[in-house]
Design an enzyme around this catalytic site. Structure first.
Site, PDB file in Angstrom:
ATOM      1  N   LYS A   1       0.802  -1.223   0.000  1.00 40.84           N
ATOM      2  CA  LYS A   1       0.000   0.000   0.000  1.00 40.84           C
ATOM      3  C   LYS A   1       0.837   1.278   0.000  1.00 40.84           C
ATOM      4  O   LYS A   1       2.012   1.270   0.316  1.00 40.84           O
ATOM      5  CB  LYS A   1      -0.997  -0.037   1.159  1.00 40.84           C
ATOM      6  CG  LYS A   1      -2.171  -0.964   0.809  1.00 40.84           C
ATOM      7  CD  LYS A   1      -3.286  -0.963   1.813  1.00 40.84           C
ATOM      8  CE  LYS A   1      -4.385  -1.926   1.321  1.00 40.84           C
ATOM      9  NZ  LYS A   1      -5.374  -2.188   2.354  1.00 40.84           N
TER      10      LYS A   1
ATOM     11  N   ARG B   1      -3.510  -9.994   5.074  1.00 39.88           N
ATOM     12  CA  ARG B   1      -3.929 -10.111   3.669  1.00 39.88           C
ATOM     13  C   ARG B   1      -2.759  -9.645   2.812  1.00 39.88           C
ATOM     14  O   ARG B   1      -2.389  -8.472   2.859  1.00 39.88           O
ATOM     15  CB  ARG B   1      -5.167  -9.240   3.439  1.00 39.88           C
ATOM     16  CG  ARG B   1      -5.728  -9.274   2.020  1.00 39.88           C
ATOM     17  CD  ARG B   1      -6.917  -8.319   1.900  1.00 39.88           C
ATOM     18  NE  ARG B   1      -7.458  -8.285   0.554  1.00 39.88           N
ATOM     19  CZ  ARG B   1      -6.952  -7.555  -0.429  1.00 39.88           C
ATOM     20  NH1 ARG B   1      -5.901  -6.783  -0.213  1.00 39.88           N
ATOM     21  NH2 ARG B   1      -7.496  -7.587  -1.631  1.00 39.88           N
TER      22      ARG B   1
HETATM   23  C1  YH5 Z   1      -7.760  -4.537   3.182  1.00 38.60           C
HETATM   24  O1  YH5 Z   1      -6.868  -3.840   3.658  1.00 38.60           O
HETATM   25  N1  YH5 Z   1      -7.465  -4.003   0.708  1.00 38.60           N
HETATM   26  S1  YH5 Z   1      -7.912  -3.929  -1.988  1.00 38.60           S
HETATM   27  C2  YH5 Z   1      -3.492  -0.068  -3.155  1.00 38.60           C
HETATM   28  C3  YH5 Z   1      -2.193  -0.542  -3.283  1.00 38.60           C
HETATM   29  C4  YH5 Z   1      -1.905  -1.854  -2.963  1.00 38.60           C
HETATM   30  C5  YH5 Z   1      -2.906  -2.680  -2.544  1.00 38.60           C
HETATM   31  C6  YH5 Z   1      -1.267   1.434  -4.202  1.00 38.60           C
HETATM   32  N2  YH5 Z   1      -9.155  -5.258   0.012  1.00 38.60           N
HETATM   33  C7  YH5 Z   1      -8.042  -4.592   1.784  1.00 38.60           C
HETATM   34  O2  YH5 Z   1      -4.961  -4.311  -1.658  1.00 38.60           O
HETATM   35  N3  YH5 Z   1      -9.849  -6.130   2.166  1.00 38.60           N
HETATM   36  C8  YH5 Z   1      -8.180  -4.411  -0.349  1.00 38.60           C
HETATM   37  O3  YH5 Z   1      -1.136   0.195  -3.664  1.00 38.60           O
HETATM   38  C9  YH5 Z   1      -9.080  -5.389   1.343  1.00 38.60           C
HETATM   39  N4  YH5 Z   1      -8.571  -5.294   3.981  1.00 38.60           N
HETATM   40  C10 YH5 Z   1      -9.581  -6.078   3.482  1.00 38.60           C
HETATM   41  N5  YH5 Z   1     -10.310  -6.786   4.349  1.00 38.60           N
HETATM   42  C11 YH5 Z   1      -6.643  -2.670  -1.900  1.00 38.60           C
HETATM   43  C12 YH5 Z   1      -5.251  -3.179  -1.969  1.00 38.60           C
HETATM   44  C13 YH5 Z   1      -4.200  -2.239  -2.428  1.00 38.60           C
HETATM   45  C14 YH5 Z   1      -4.489  -0.928  -2.740  1.00 38.60           C
END
Ligand code: YH5
Length: 277
Positions: free
Chosen positions: A225, A259
Site C-alpha cells: 500500500k 492479507r
Molecule cells: C484490506 O486492507 N485491501 S484492496 C493499493 C495498493 C496496494 C494494494 C497502491 N481489500 C483490503 O490491496 N480487504 C483491499 O497500492 C481489502 N482489507 C480487506 N479486508 C486494496 C489493496 C491495495 C491498494
C-alpha cells in the site's frame, strides 16, 4: 476479552487463531490473451491461487473489482463472470475461499459456490448484504472505509481516527449479531489506506491492540500500500520488504490474519518470527 483467543468459523470448521493466518490476494482480471504467453484470466488466477496454497496460504481472497482510487466500476454480471469460476474451482479443491465484494448478488452466488468468507470493504452496508450473510454460514470480514474508493484519498479527516474506526467496527459487529450472525463468524479490519492519510494509518497501527481487545479476530491489509511507498520511497512493485515488515508489525500488535500478495515470503517471515519471539 483481549486475552480470550480469537476464533473464526471457516468453512464450517472452528479455527482457533493461535498463530497468524495468511490470506493470499488473487485479483481476477478479464479473460484475454495478452499475446505474450500469458494465460487467460481464469487459468492464470487458478494457478496463482494454488501456488499460494502450496506456499502456505491459509485462505485465498478472490476479488473481481478493483477498489483502488480511480478504478472503474464493474457490473454485477461482469464481477460474477470473473469470480465465480475461480471460487468454484478452489472450493472444489478444498481451499478456504474468501470473496472480496460489496455486492449482495455476488455474495450470494459466491456462498452458494462454496465461499467460506465474505470480505466486504463496506462492512455489509449495501442493502441486503447483511441479510445474505445472515442466512448463510459464511464468515465475514467487516472493514472500515471513510468515503468511497474513487474519492476516499482526496482529503480524509477524522477527529480521533482510532476511536472512530473502533466505534464503527463495533457498531457493525453488533448489527450483525443482532441479525443472528454468531460472533465466531465475524472478523474486523481497520482498512489501512481506505480514506486514511499516512498519519491516520500509523495511528491505527499504534492503536491496533485496542481493536484486538474487542475480542474479534483482526485482519490487517498492508501489502504494497501507498503508506509503505511513502515510508520507503519505493514504487508499488518494489514494496515486498516493506510489506513483510508491516505484516509482522501488525501481527505483533494483535492482528490474527494478514492479507498479502506475496504469500511465500510472508509465510517464511512469519514462521521464523514466530519461532524466534
Ligand atoms: C484490506 O486492507 N485491501 S484492496 C493499493 C495498493 C496496494 C494494494 C497502491 N481489500 C483490503 O490491496 N480487504 C483491499 O497500492 C481489502 N482489507 C480487506 N479486508 C486494496 C489493496 C491495495 C491498494
Amino acid at each position: 476479552m483481549g486475552d480470550k483467543r480469537a476464533t473464526l468459523t471457516l468453512g464450517g470448521r472452528s479455527c482457533v487463531l493461535d498463530r497468524p493466518y495468511v490470506m493470499g490476494v488473487v485479483n481476477v482480471t478479464p479473460d484475454s490473451f495478452s499475446g505474450d504467453g500469458q494465460l487467460p484470466g481464469f487459468e492464470q488466477s487458478l494457478k496463482e491461487a494454488l501456488t499460494m496454497i502450496d506456499d502456505g496460504a491459509d485462505m485465498i481472497d478472490v476479488g473481481g473489482e478493483s477498489s483502488r482510487p480511480g478504478a472503474s466500476p464493474v457490473s454485477d454480471d461482469e464481477e460474477l463472470r470473473r469470480v465465480l469460476p475461480l471460487v468454484e474451482a478452489l472450493a472444489a479443491r478444498g481451499v478456504v475461499v474468501s470473496v472480496d465484494t460489496v455486492k449482495p448478488t455476488v455474495m450470494q452466488a459466491a456462498i452458494d459456490a462454496g465461499a467460506a468468507m465474505i470480505n466486504d470493504i463496506q462492512a455489509l452496508q449495501a442493502p441486503e448484504a447483511l441479510a445474505v450473510v445472515a442466512r448463510s454460514q459464511a464468515a465475514v470480514c467487516l472493514m472500515h472505509m471513510q468515503g468511497a474508493p474513487r474519492t476516499m484519498q482526496d482529503a480524509p479527516v477524522y477527529g480521533d481516527v482510532l476511536a472512530e474506526v473502533k466505534a464503527f467496527l463495533l457498531a457493525r459487529a453488533n448489527a450483525l449479531e443482532t441479525a443472528g450472525v454468531a460472533r465466531e463468524r465475524i472478523a474486523l479490519d481497520p482498512g489501512f489506506g481506505f480514506g486514511k492519510t499516512v498519519a491516520h494509518n500509523l495511528a491505527l497501527m499504534h492503536g491496533l491492540p485496542e481493536l484486538a481487545a474487542l475480542g474479534y479476530p483482526l485482519l490487517a491489509g498492508w501489502s504494497r500500500k501507498s503508506t509503505l511507498g511513502h515510508l520507503t520511497g519505493r514504487a508499488v512493485d518494489e514494496r515486498l520488504a516493506a510489506s513483510i515488515a508491516a505484516s509482522l508489525a501488525a501481527v505483533a500488535r494483535g492482528a490474527n490474519i494478514v492479507r498479502v500478495h506475496d504469500v511465500r515470503e510472508t509465510v517464511d517471515a512469519l514462521r521464523v518470527w514466530c519461532a524466534l519471539t
